[in-house]
Design a protein around this motif. Structure first.
Motif, mmCIF file in Angstrom:
data_model
loop_
_atom_site.group_PDB
_atom_site.id
_atom_site.type_symbol
_atom_site.label_atom_id
_atom_site.label_comp_id
_atom_site.label_asym_id
_atom_site.label_seq_id
_atom_site.Cartn_x
_atom_site.Cartn_y
_atom_site.Cartn_z
ATOM 1 N N UNK A 134 0.796 -1.240 0.000
ATOM 2 C CA UNK A 134 0.000 0.000 0.000
ATOM 3 C C UNK A 134 0.825 1.286 0.000
ATOM 4 N N UNK A 135 1.950 1.313 0.708
ATOM 5 C CA UNK A 135 2.763 2.529 0.753
ATOM 6 C C UNK A 135 3.395 2.830 -0.610
ATOM 7 N N UNK A 136 3.927 1.802 -1.261
ATOM 8 C CA UNK A 136 4.504 1.995 -2.588
ATOM 9 C C UNK A 136 3.421 2.339 -3.606
ATOM 10 N N UNK A 137 2.252 1.723 -3.481
ATOM 11 C CA UNK A 137 1.150 2.010 -4.406
ATOM 12 C C UNK A 137 0.737 3.474 -4.290
ATOM 13 N N UNK A 138 0.717 4.012 -3.072
ATOM 14 C CA UNK A 138 0.368 5.413 -2.884
ATOM 15 C C UNK A 138 1.399 6.325 -3.549
ATOM 16 N N UNK A 139 2.671 5.970 -3.438
ATOM 17 C CA UNK A 139 3.718 6.765 -4.085
ATOM 18 C C UNK A 139 3.574 6.746 -5.606
ATOM 19 N N UNK A 140 3.231 5.578 -6.168
ATOM 20 C CA UNK A 140 3.056 5.474 -7.618
ATOM 21 C C UNK A 140 1.854 6.298 -8.055
ATOM 22 N N UNK A 141 0.766 6.271 -7.271
ATOM 23 C CA UNK A 141 -0.416 7.073 -7.610
ATOM 24 C C UNK A 141 -0.069 8.557 -7.555
ATOM 25 N N UNK A 142 0.679 8.972 -6.556
ATOM 26 C CA UNK A 142 1.102 10.372 -6.478
ATOM 27 C C UNK A 142 1.963 10.750 -7.683
ATOM 28 N N UNK A 143 2.872 9.855 -8.061
ATOM 29 C CA UNK A 143 3.728 10.110 -9.224
ATOM 30 C C UNK A 143 2.890 10.234 -10.498
ATOM 31 N N UNK A 144 1.961 9.292 -10.701
ATOM 32 C CA UNK A 144 1.157 9.316 -11.925
ATOM 33 C C UNK A 144 0.215 10.516 -11.948
ATOM 34 N N UNK A 145 -0.270 10.935 -10.786
ATOM 35 C CA UNK A 145 -1.122 12.125 -10.745
ATOM 36 C C UNK A 145 -0.328 13.360 -11.157
ATOM 37 N N UNK A 146 0.897 13.482 -10.678
ATOM 38 C CA UNK A 146 1.747 14.598 -11.080
ATOM 39 C C UNK A 146 2.129 14.522 -12.548
ATOM 40 N N UNK A 147 2.369 13.306 -13.019
ATOM 41 C CA UNK A 147 2.702 13.101 -14.429
ATOM 42 C C UNK A 147 1.560 13.544 -15.340
ATOM 43 N N UNK A 148 0.356 13.116 -15.023
ATOM 44 C CA UNK A 148 -0.789 13.485 -15.864
ATOM 45 C C UNK A 148 -1.085 14.971 -15.765
ATOM 46 N N UNK A 149 -0.919 15.566 -14.597
ATOM 47 C CA UNK A 149 -1.140 17.002 -14.455
ATOM 48 C C UNK A 149 -0.116 17.785 -15.269
ATOM 49 N N UNK A 150 1.140 17.377 -15.167
ATOM 50 C CA UNK A 150 2.213 18.090 -15.862
ATOM 51 C C UNK A 150 2.117 18.002 -17.373
ATOM 52 N N UNK A 151 1.566 16.918 -17.889
ATOM 53 C CA UNK A 151 1.468 16.731 -19.337
ATOM 54 C C UNK A 151 0.036 16.929 -19.846
ATOM 55 N N UNK A 152 -0.811 17.549 -19.036
ATOM 56 C CA UNK A 152 -2.196 17.884 -19.394
ATOM 57 C C UNK A 152 -3.033 16.661 -19.756
ATOM 58 N N UNK A 153 -2.717 15.516 -19.167
ATOM 59 C CA UNK A 153 -3.490 14.302 -19.400
ATOM 60 C C UNK A 153 -4.561 14.145 -18.340
ATOM 61 N N UNK A 154 -5.067 12.938 -18.223
ATOM 62 C CA UNK A 154 -6.058 12.674 -17.184
ATOM 63 C C UNK A 154 -5.798 11.306 -16.575
ATOM 64 N N UNK A 155 -6.262 11.140 -15.356
ATOM 65 C CA UNK A 155 -6.138 9.878 -14.643
ATOM 66 C C UNK A 155 -7.531 9.491 -14.180
ATOM 67 N N UNK A 156 -7.866 8.230 -14.361
ATOM 68 C CA UNK A 156 -9.187 7.748 -13.977
ATOM 69 C C UNK A 156 -9.044 6.390 -13.310
ATOM 70 N N UNK A 157 -9.741 6.223 -12.199
ATOM 71 C CA UNK A 157 -9.734 4.933 -11.510
ATOM 72 C C UNK A 157 -10.672 3.988 -12.241
ATOM 73 N N UNK A 158 -10.155 2.853 -12.686
ATOM 74 C CA UNK A 158 -10.936 1.872 -13.429
ATOM 75 C C UNK A 158 -11.525 0.838 -12.479
ATOM 76 N N UNK A 159 -10.724 0.401 -11.525
ATOM 77 C CA UNK A 159 -11.142 -0.574 -10.511
ATOM 78 C C UNK A 159 -10.318 -0.279 -9.258
ATOM 79 N N UNK A 160 -10.498 -1.084 -8.239
ATOM 80 C CA UNK A 160 -9.727 -0.901 -7.022
ATOM 81 C C UNK A 160 -8.252 -1.097 -7.334
ATOM 82 N N UNK A 161 -7.462 -0.044 -7.143
ATOM 83 C CA UNK A 161 -6.024 -0.029 -7.357
ATOM 84 C C UNK A 161 -5.621 -0.268 -8.810
ATOM 85 N N UNK A 162 -6.511 0.079 -9.747
ATOM 86 C CA UNK A 162 -6.208 0.031 -11.176
ATOM 87 C C UNK A 162 -6.589 1.378 -11.764
#
Length: 144
Positions: free
Chosen positions: A89-117
């Motif tokens: 869970x701790x590493x998964x949270x870090x990856x989600x934070x990274x991907x959220x910043x990545x999508x924000x920085x490149x004007x993309x979007x992030x969407x939760x498809x399923x639990x932890x996907x």
């Protein structure tokens, strides 16, 4: 080859020695011209799909170190499905934070498809949901 043997070969229980199912190019051991080899945890569509702009990558990172691969795919304009179900869970949270910043920085979007996907889409990609217009208005499956 008997039907039981074919079924066993299809399930991978026995080796299939019937050569007619193999493509000639594959059977000859033709080498691919890829400049780099992908991580086995990353699956990317074929070159034909790349030519048409229809590639989607699926990544199942084992740890936060695999976040770089997600970033490289996303920067290349490839939508990425990130499956975090096997991570701590701790590493998964870090990856989600990274991907959220990545999508924000490149004007993309992030969407939760399923639990932890999660689905990361570049700015030029539109997400079409499977929701139908009639579903909320007593559609086909309404049994009342």
């Amino acid at each position: 080859m008997g039907s039981v043997r074919k079924a066993s070969a299809w399930l991978g229980l026995v080796e299939d020695h019937d050569e007619r199912y193999y493509d000639d190019e594959y059977a000859d051991g033709a080498e691919s011209n890829d400049a780099w080899v992908t991580d086995p945890r990353v699956q990317v569509a074929s070159d034909t799909a790349q030519d048409r702009g229809r590639r989607i990558a699926t990544v199942s990172p084992a740890g936060f170190r695999d976040a770089r691969g997600i970033g490289e795919l996303f920067r290349a304009g490839v939508p990425v499905i990130v499956n975090l179900t096997a991570m701590e869970p701790d590493d998964a949270k870090r990856v989600v934070d990274f991907t959220a910043g990545l999508t924000f920085g490149l004007h993309g979007s992030i969407e939760r498809v399923a639990t932890r996907v999660f689905l990361l889409t570049p700015a030029d990609t539109q997400i079409v949901t499977g929701e139908t217009m009639g579903r909320g208005q007593g559609g086909f499956f309404n049994q009342s």
